[in-house]
Write a protein that holds these residues in place. Structure first.
Motif, PDB file in Angstrom:
ATOM      1  N   ASN A 244     -68.355 -28.464  61.827  1.00 54.82           N
ATOM      2  CA  ASN A 244     -69.690 -27.994  62.209  1.00 54.82           C
ATOM      3  C   ASN A 244     -70.588 -27.711  61.004  1.00 54.82           C
ATOM      4  O   ASN A 244     -71.813 -27.696  61.135  1.00 54.82           O
ATOM      5  CB  ASN A 244     -69.587 -26.743  63.082  1.00 54.82           C
ATOM      6  CG  ASN A 244     -69.210 -27.082  64.517  1.00 54.82           C
ATOM      7  OD1 ASN A 244     -69.546 -28.145  65.017  1.00 54.82           O
ATOM      8  ND2 ASN A 244     -68.499 -26.173  65.169  1.00 54.82           N
ATOM      9  N   ILE A 245     -69.975 -27.495  59.853  1.00 57.40           N
ATOM     10  CA  ILE A 245     -70.773 -27.262  58.647  1.00 57.40           C
ATOM     11  C   ILE A 245     -71.632 -28.495  58.357  1.00 57.40           C
ATOM     12  O   ILE A 245     -72.806 -28.384  57.993  1.00 57.40           O
ATOM     13  CB  ILE A 245     -69.871 -26.946  57.444  1.00 57.40           C
ATOM     14  CG1 ILE A 245     -69.106 -25.637  57.686  1.00 57.40           C
ATOM     15  CG2 ILE A 245     -70.690 -26.857  56.153  1.00 57.40           C
ATOM     16  CD1 ILE A 245     -68.056 -25.339  56.637  1.00 57.40           C
ATOM     17  N   PHE A 246     -71.053 -29.678  58.555  1.00 55.47           N
ATOM     18  CA  PHE A 246     -71.778 -30.915  58.266  1.00 55.47           C
ATOM     19  C   PHE A 246     -72.798 -31.249  59.350  1.00 55.47           C
ATOM     20  O   PHE A 246     -73.775 -31.947  59.086  1.00 55.47           O
ATOM     21  CB  PHE A 246     -70.776 -32.065  58.108  1.00 55.47           C
ATOM     22  CG  PHE A 246     -69.867 -31.910  56.929  1.00 55.47           C
ATOM     23  CD1 PHE A 246     -70.295 -32.236  55.656  1.00 55.47           C
ATOM     24  CD2 PHE A 246     -68.585 -31.406  57.082  1.00 55.47           C
ATOM     25  CE1 PHE A 246     -69.459 -32.090  54.551  1.00 55.47           C
ATOM     26  CE2 PHE A 246     -67.747 -31.244  55.990  1.00 55.47           C
ATOM     27  CZ  PHE A 246     -68.182 -31.585  54.710  1.00 55.47           C
ATOM     28  N   ILE A 247     -72.568 -30.764  60.562  1.00 51.47           N
ATOM     29  CA  ILE A 247     -73.471 -31.099  61.668  1.00 51.47           C
ATOM     30  C   ILE A 247     -74.604 -30.076  61.790  1.00 51.47           C
ATOM     31  O   ILE A 247     -75.772 -30.441  61.944  1.00 51.47           O
ATOM     32  CB  ILE A 247     -72.689 -31.168  63.002  1.00 51.47           C
ATOM     33  CG1 ILE A 247     -71.558 -32.184  62.895  1.00 51.47           C
ATOM     34  CG2 ILE A 247     -73.623 -31.528  64.157  1.00 51.47           C
ATOM     35  CD1 ILE A 247     -70.598 -32.163  64.070  1.00 51.47           C
ATOM     36  N   TYR A 248     -74.254 -28.787  61.705  1.00 58.59           N
ATOM     37  CA  TYR A 248     -75.243 -27.738  61.968  1.00 58.59           C
ATOM     38  C   TYR A 248     -75.508 -26.826  60.769  1.00 58.59           C
ATOM     39  O   TYR A 248     -76.387 -25.969  60.837  1.00 58.59           O
ATOM     40  CB  TYR A 248     -74.784 -26.870  63.152  1.00 58.59           C
ATOM     41  CG  TYR A 248     -74.586 -27.668  64.420  1.00 58.59           C
ATOM     42  CD1 TYR A 248     -75.676 -28.158  65.126  1.00 58.59           C
ATOM     43  CD2 TYR A 248     -73.307 -27.958  64.889  1.00 58.59           C
ATOM     44  CE1 TYR A 248     -75.493 -28.912  66.285  1.00 58.59           C
ATOM     45  CE2 TYR A 248     -73.115 -28.707  66.038  1.00 58.59           C
ATOM     46  CZ  TYR A 248     -74.207 -29.181  66.730  1.00 58.59           C
ATOM     47  OH  TYR A 248     -74.032 -29.928  67.871  1.00 58.59           O
ATOM     48  N   GLY A 249     -74.760 -26.995  59.685  1.00 56.50           N
ATOM     49  CA  GLY A 249     -74.959 -26.155  58.514  1.00 56.50           C
ATOM     50  C   GLY A 249     -76.312 -26.395  57.863  1.00 56.50           C
ATOM     51  O   GLY A 249     -76.818 -27.524  57.868  1.00 56.50           O
ATOM     52  N   VAL A 250     -76.879 -25.349  57.299  1.00 58.58           N
ATOM     53  CA  VAL A 250     -78.215 -25.425  56.688  1.00 58.58           C
ATOM     54  C   VAL A 250     -78.156 -24.850  55.270  1.00 58.58           C
ATOM     55  O   VAL A 250     -77.614 -23.753  55.059  1.00 58.58           O
ATOM     56  CB  VAL A 250     -79.251 -24.631  57.517  1.00 58.58           C
ATOM     57  CG1 VAL A 250     -80.633 -24.691  56.850  1.00 58.58           C
ATOM     58  CG2 VAL A 250     -79.322 -25.158  58.946  1.00 58.58           C
ATOM     59  N   ASP A 251     -78.711 -25.582  54.324  1.00 59.22           N
ATOM     60  CA  ASP A 251     -78.865 -25.071  52.958  1.00 59.22           C
ATOM     61  C   ASP A 251     -80.182 -24.299  52.907  1.00 59.22           C
ATOM     62  O   ASP A 251     -81.203 -24.813  52.434  1.00 59.22           O
ATOM     63  CB  ASP A 251     -78.853 -26.222  51.956  1.00 59.22           C
ATOM     64  CG  ASP A 251     -79.129 -25.746  50.536  1.00 59.22           C
ATOM     65  OD1 ASP A 251     -78.959 -24.540  50.265  1.00 59.22           O
ATOM     66  OD2 ASP A 251     -79.537 -26.596  49.705  1.00 59.22           O
ATOM     67  N   ALA A 252     -80.157 -23.082  53.398  1.00 54.36           N
ATOM     68  CA  ALA A 252     -81.388 -22.298  53.535  1.00 54.36           C
ATOM     69  C   ALA A 252     -81.876 -21.726  52.214  1.00 54.36           C
ATOM     70  O   ALA A 252     -83.079 -21.499  52.036  1.00 54.36           O
ATOM     71  CB  ALA A 252     -81.178 -21.169  54.544  1.00 54.36           C
ATOM     72  N   ASP A 253     -80.963 -21.461  51.287  1.00 56.78           N
ATOM     73  CA  ASP A 253     -81.390 -20.863  50.021  1.00 56.78           C
ATOM     74  C   ASP A 253     -81.731 -21.911  48.962  1.00 56.78           C
ATOM     75  O   ASP A 253     -82.089 -21.575  47.831  1.00 56.78           O
ATOM     76  CB  ASP A 253     -80.334 -19.893  49.488  1.00 56.78           C
ATOM     77  CG  ASP A 253     -78.960 -20.538  49.321  1.00 56.78           C
ATOM     78  OD1 ASP A 253     -78.888 -21.784  49.272  1.00 56.78           O
ATOM     79  OD2 ASP A 253     -77.961 -19.794  49.256  1.00 56.78           O
TER      80      ASP A 253
END
Length: 323
Positions: A244-253
């Protein structure tokens, strides 16, 4: 008998008991360690390393990884998963389990202190949460509620070696591998075929998650054996499975990588997951429940997330002082 004499006599009686308990604890710890080593020695990792090699991973790297002393076969991972699945087939057992879970969730997350902590967290991270609500349309109270239930607002992300948990389940391709670690009375002629099928399915699922963990570790230059998480391999503040990190993860910082252990990335990822599963502004409670259920397949979980969010929202409206 004087007070001093009583003390001496008491000490003479209790000292051997304390000493005996200490020895017992040490022996138990040694036995558990040796049992773990025996399990690790008994498993053959070769089929798993061969499969990973066939799927494009470097053979030498995989063999070296599985040869490390930290890499242990943990049969309780698959045994625990099968135990829960088999027991869930019984309506009575499932009802009792759900009632116990409901009681535990209410005690743990719906008490005034938990709600106060969640509200404080919301206030302290208001700017970040405003940004998330604007971007994904997910109320900040829902995001904080999930964070509270998943990891106590990021404080407890799990201490199990995720590589071992996933590799052990992936390795348990047949029921016979797990059978010695299941309760004797659990398997019956009526449920054995179900257990066999689910064991194979969960082994396949774990293999996919193991590959995702290895990809995640390589992309972020992390030793995969150092990543800690839940008993079934969820990681980070948001408790994402590796895939799920690759599908829904976000690099927000904006640091160039998705880090589920970083606050901004984790909170954005929670909201992105919910939006990806159908969250829209103006949904009724039933639709909200359906989306939250996708995050964790538990009716009690989804109900608790909504209840906690409502209490946080109510506390904010009442303007109670934070402690």
């Amino acid at each position: 008998m004087t007070r001093y004499t009583k003390t001496v006599v008491s000490e003479r009686i209790t000292r051997p008991i304390r000493h005996g308990l200490f020895i017992l604890c040490v022996v138990a710890a040694v036995l558990l360690f040796l049992l773990g080593q025996a399990w690790a020695a008994a498993v053959d990792w070769k089929p798993l390393t061969e499969r990973l090699t066939a799927d494009g991973f470097n053979r030498e790297a995989m063999e070296a990884l599985f040869a490390r002393p930290e890499c242990l076969f943990e049969p309780d991972s698959m045994a625990g998963k099968l135990r829960a699945l088999i027991r869930s087939r019984s309506a009575e057992a499932d009802s009792l389990s759900e009632a116990a879970l409901r009681k535990a969730y209410r005690r743990e997350y719906l008490n005034p202190w938990a709600i106060a902590r969640a509200n404080s967290y919301l206030v302290q991270n208001k700017s970040l949460l405003d940004e998330i609500t604007t971007r994904y349309g997910v109320p900040m109270e829902i995001v904080v509620s999930i964070l509270l239930i998943e990891t106590h607002l990021g404080k407890h992300t799990g201490n199990r070696r995720v590589f071992n948990r996933l590799a052990s389940m992936a390795c348990a391709t047949a029921l016979e591998i797990v059978h010695p670690h299941l309760d004797i009375a659990l398997l019956t002629p009526e449920n054995e075929e179900f257990a066999r099928r689910r064991c194979q399915e969960k082994s396949e699922w774990a293999y996919g998650e193991l590959k995702a963990l290895l990809f995640y570790a390589a992309a972020n230059k992390i030793d995969p054996l150092t990543i800690r998480g839940s008993i079934y391999g969820a990681i980070g503040l948001c408790q994402f499975m590796p895939s799920n990190i690759f599908i829904y993860g976000v690099d927000a910082d904006g640091d160039g990588r998705i880090d589920p252990f970083a606050k901004a990335d984790a909170l954005h990822s929670i909201a992105n997951y919910l939006r990806g599963h159908g969250w829209r502004e103006g949904m009724d409670r039933d639709d909200q429940h359906r989306v939250i259920f996708a995050y964790n397949h538990s009716t009690v979980y989804a109900n608790t997330v909504l209840a906690v969010a409502e209490k946080i929202r109510g506390r904010g409206r009442q303007g109670r002082p934070l402690r």
